[in-house]
Scaffold this motif. Structure first.
Motif: not given
Length: 79
Positions: A17-32
């Protein structure tokens, strides 16, 4: 194991996604994530498959609802 997968996935998400600020967790989905549409989903899955040396069955690709589901499946396929 789960933590290592998250570290790898975070890097993959940031690259795809060319975005170094992305943080993911169990609940991360396409909506986020703004650019996470169906085309990017295919790119993301392909990158994950290559990185982990696995192949998701199509039912998994369409059935995963969030990153938690993705991590669970990666753990099953790499066990």
């Amino acid at each position: 194991m789960r933590e290592e997968i998250y570290d790898q996935l975070t890097e993959i998400f940031r690259d795809v996604f060319d975005d170094d600020s992305i943080e993911i967790n169990d609940n991360t989905s396409a909506d986020d994530i703004d650019d996470w549409d169906s085309l990017m989903h295919i790119t993301l899955i392909g990158t994950i498959e290559a990185e982990f040396g696995i192949k998701f069955p199509m039912k998994d690709v369409v059935g995963m609802k969030n990153v938690g589901d993705l991590v669970d499946r990666i753990m099953e396929l790499t066990a």
